[in-house]
Enzyme design. Structure first.
Site, PDB file in Angstrom:
ATOM      1  N   GLU A  95       0.513  -2.115  -0.752  1.00 27.98           N
ATOM      2  CA  GLU A  95       0.963  -2.948   0.362  1.00 27.98           C
ATOM      3  C   GLU A  95       0.437  -4.364   0.192  1.00 27.98           C
ATOM      4  O   GLU A  95      -0.445  -4.635  -0.612  1.00 27.98           O
ATOM      5  CB  GLU A  95       0.470  -2.331   1.668  1.00 27.98           C
ATOM      6  CG  GLU A  95       1.116  -0.967   1.880  1.00 27.98           C
ATOM      7  CD  GLU A  95       0.730  -0.340   3.201  1.00 27.98           C
ATOM      8  OE1 GLU A  95       0.779  -1.038   4.225  1.00 27.98           O
ATOM      9  OE2 GLU A  95       0.378   0.852   3.198  1.00 27.98           O
ATOM     10  N   GLY A 154       5.733   8.359  -1.552  1.00 24.86           N
ATOM     11  CA  GLY A 154       7.128   8.050  -1.820  1.00 24.86           C
ATOM     12  C   GLY A 154       8.013   8.705  -0.790  1.00 24.86           C
ATOM     13  O   GLY A 154       7.682   9.731  -0.207  1.00 24.86           O
ATOM     14  N   LYS A 210      -7.820  11.767   3.347  1.00 23.77           N
ATOM     15  CA  LYS A 210      -7.242  12.960   2.734  1.00 23.77           C
ATOM     16  C   LYS A 210      -8.313  13.977   2.346  1.00 23.77           C
ATOM     17  O   LYS A 210      -8.108  15.182   2.515  1.00 23.77           O
ATOM     18  CB  LYS A 210      -6.398  12.554   1.528  1.00 23.77           C
ATOM     19  CG  LYS A 210      -5.131  11.810   1.963  1.00 23.77           C
ATOM     20  CD  LYS A 210      -4.461  11.149   0.780  1.00 23.77           C
ATOM     21  CE  LYS A 210      -3.173  10.445   1.197  1.00 23.77           C
ATOM     22  NZ  LYS A 210      -2.667   9.585   0.099  1.00 23.77           N
TER      23      LYS A 210
END
Lengths: 406, 406
Positions: free
Chosen positions: A185, A298, A200
């Site tokens: 980003e 994605g 995560k």
């Protein structure tokens, strides 16, 4: 036909809607009924979208529609995702999400609310994008005492490291390239500082060990300090640098959980994970090591996992019983100083090698012998000792880099 | 407390019993109730076993005991496993197996019988040992149109190839070493001729594409023809040789399914799968490629998968609905001649290079230029054309090796 709502029409949300219609025949076959998107919530307008009649701006419409059984939350972040998720569950709807920040910060509470109401809160897409992880850990490895989870959990940083290792690019150039390709980003902090990987590994630790680990308890280091020199020293010892999230269960029931760059032996499965791919390695007492590998982010890979959860929720409108995930505090985290590891260190200064030997005793020097710079790998020692010895060393030399060796 | 019976107290069966008692607390927690082995069926006596009171020799005792809800079949082979499995299902008991031969030969029928009686026939351990594959494919990837499955499915042959590649051992020496280490059986035919991998790709094809593929329809080649020369030629082109099972779904709905040695690009995840490890790569239209990696055999890894299935069957005494597996005939298999691939060929003879060029046109020669021997990689061509051109070539030279390139 089951009606669902999708909250947030960004990359993942639009991928979910696409997959539901594109693969409708295989989805209907696997779910045992059709799945239709009745509403899409977004604050923006999409006047040219094929789905323009489905857009709403008021969450209340979804909340109050009894026909909606499953809500997909792909907004990201905690606000308003947390409020909407809670309201959806309280209104009797199962919720599916790809939102790792929300799961890492409020997972225990939201799973609890879902369970009380006999609903599902599922989040396969929150870790490893489309890679199956949640179900394999919580259904396929249930006969094991699990004791270690370790993963390459962030595609952006893995892409940057791959370009540094294979292309010889500097960190800055590799980051620019990642941004140009849409892998990073414009504000890349959450990725390169390790925060995304941290969320995560918190989710994985909770899945594997049954206790919620909050991100603020996790020592987290990103890859901004990794240089091409470190990459070359690693290479000289047949290793590559990877950003790993690791969670280890100790015999006393406590956990070591941390995120940081590591030196990993080449020609191991983790070292072969390149570009934007992710991989998660789980170790159990019966199975040994298993690894799950694929695209960790994605549009369509993530949508694949979200829609699989939607199918599961549609097939089982009552709560699935496989998530054992309790709330827990900081007391479950073991002091990081007790973690035992080999460590890679790079230092410079006059007579640097003798300073290293006097601080660390026997070490393995790696790479070309420079006059005023050296890199070495320590013996296996508790991190508290490594830190003390590093402090000793830094009284005589400049310590440039320090990374654990897997 | 749910009572189960274990048929066959060999390596896997004894591993299952061990894991059930060793990990009983985590199993009870995950299953929601305790699991106890009431009977162990074996034709042999085990007078010194801690479980000696559980042994029976007559399957009728198990069949007629209404307390037994789940039967674990770890006998292997089709006789008497097929008969016992059928009788257990007809007696209202779910059956869990690690028996790839039985599933590959009779899976469609046994799943059908189980479904009719609202019971489960589960076989996670039949492919990839402990690696979760069955559930990830049939639950986690359900939003995808799957089109390719490819795997290193046999640990014995992967060990032999690894030792040839990394240790420079001949096939015969590597096989001996595998036998000494207990990785290969005294009669290694089922492994080295590819039959074991063939059964597993049949099961994977059925899981991924919903149609039973019988082993006798599958072109199967083992690794007995792989020589150290081939290994070296592959190395010179940055490749390694792996025995792969592959199943590909075509647009016409038919399947290519085959087993054979392949040249695989180094530094890819499949190439990094070494020793007795297995890996399965699945490709879907949303997720792209995912890979599952781990120990494909062995007492405890296999028991891990069997016991996970037992837990699933105990939690869901009614049939799970996720297996879409229909019987099918040879008509679903596409003519292998239509498969399009690059192929590695090694040949010797006078003027071998010009013979190659006249038969194949442009090819990529690899390795050191020998006077009377050469190795090359063809363009991507249908196998029927490759076979014709190889025939042409063999009129002038001796064709020594031929393997597909992945």
């Amino acid at each position: 036909m089951v009606k669902i709502a999708v909250l947030g029409y960004g990359i993942v949300g639009s991928g979910v809607v696409d997959v539901i219609y594109k693969n409708s025949s295989v989805i209907t076959n696997n779910a045992g009924c059709g799945i239709d998107v009745k509403y899409i919530l977004d604050i923006r307008d999409f006047p040219d979208s094929a789905f323009k009649d489905k857009f709403v701006k008021d969450f209340g419409i979804i909340e109050n529609d009894p026909e909606i059984k499953v809500v997909v939350e792909t907004i990201g972040g905690t606000n308003p995702a947390y409020d909407f998720t809670k309201r959806a569950l309280l209104a009797g709807k199962s919720v599916i999400t790809s939102n790792k920040e929300l799961v890492a910060c409020h997972g225990a509470e939201l799973i609890g609310i879902a369970r009380e109401r006999n609903l599902n809160y599922l989040f396969e897409a929150s870790v490893g994008g489309g890679i199956p992880v949640l179900r394999p850990i919580s259904q396929c490895l249930v006969a094991n005492e699990l004791d270690r989870v370790c993963g390459i959990l962030n595609g952006t940083t893995n892409y940057i490291l791959t370009r540094m290792i294979e292309g010889g690019l500097s960190f800055e150039k590799a980051l620019c390239e990642a941004q140009e390709k849409g892998y990073a980003e414009r504000n890349p902090e959450a990725d390169i500082e390790g925060h995304d990987a941290c969320r995560k590994i918190c989710i994985l630790a909770a899945l594997a060990f049954g206790k919620h680990v909050y991100p603020e308890y996790v020592e987290t280091e990103g890859i901004t300090g990794v240089s091409l020199e470190d990459v070359r020293y690693a290479e000289s010892d047949n290793k590559v640098i990877k950003l790993l999230g690791r969670a280890i269960r100790l015999d006393n029931g406590k956990l070591h959980v941390f995120v940081g760059p590591h030196l990993v032996e080449k020609e191991t499965p983790l070292a072969s994970v390149k570009d934007v791919f992710n991989a998660i390695v789980v170790h159990g007492n019966a199975i040994g090591e298993v690894m799950f590998y694929g695209r960790g982010a994605g549009k369509y890979p993530t949508a694949s996992a979200v829609v699989a959860d939607v199918i599961d929720a549609v097939k089982h409108l009552d709560a699935r019983k496989y998530l054992n995930w309790e709330d827990a505090g900081r007391e479950i985290i073991e002091d990081n100083g007790r973690f035992v590891s080999r460590v890679y260190i790079r230092a410079e200064g006059e007579s640097v090698r003798s300073a290293v030997t006097s601080a660390f005793g026997e070490v393995k020097f790696i790479g070309e012998a420079g006059k005023n710079e050296c890199a070495f790998i320590t013996r296996c020692l508790p991190m508290s000792e490594i830190n003390e010895k590093t402090k000793l060393l830094s009284e005589k030399c400049r310590v440039i880099s320090k990374m654990k060796v897997l």
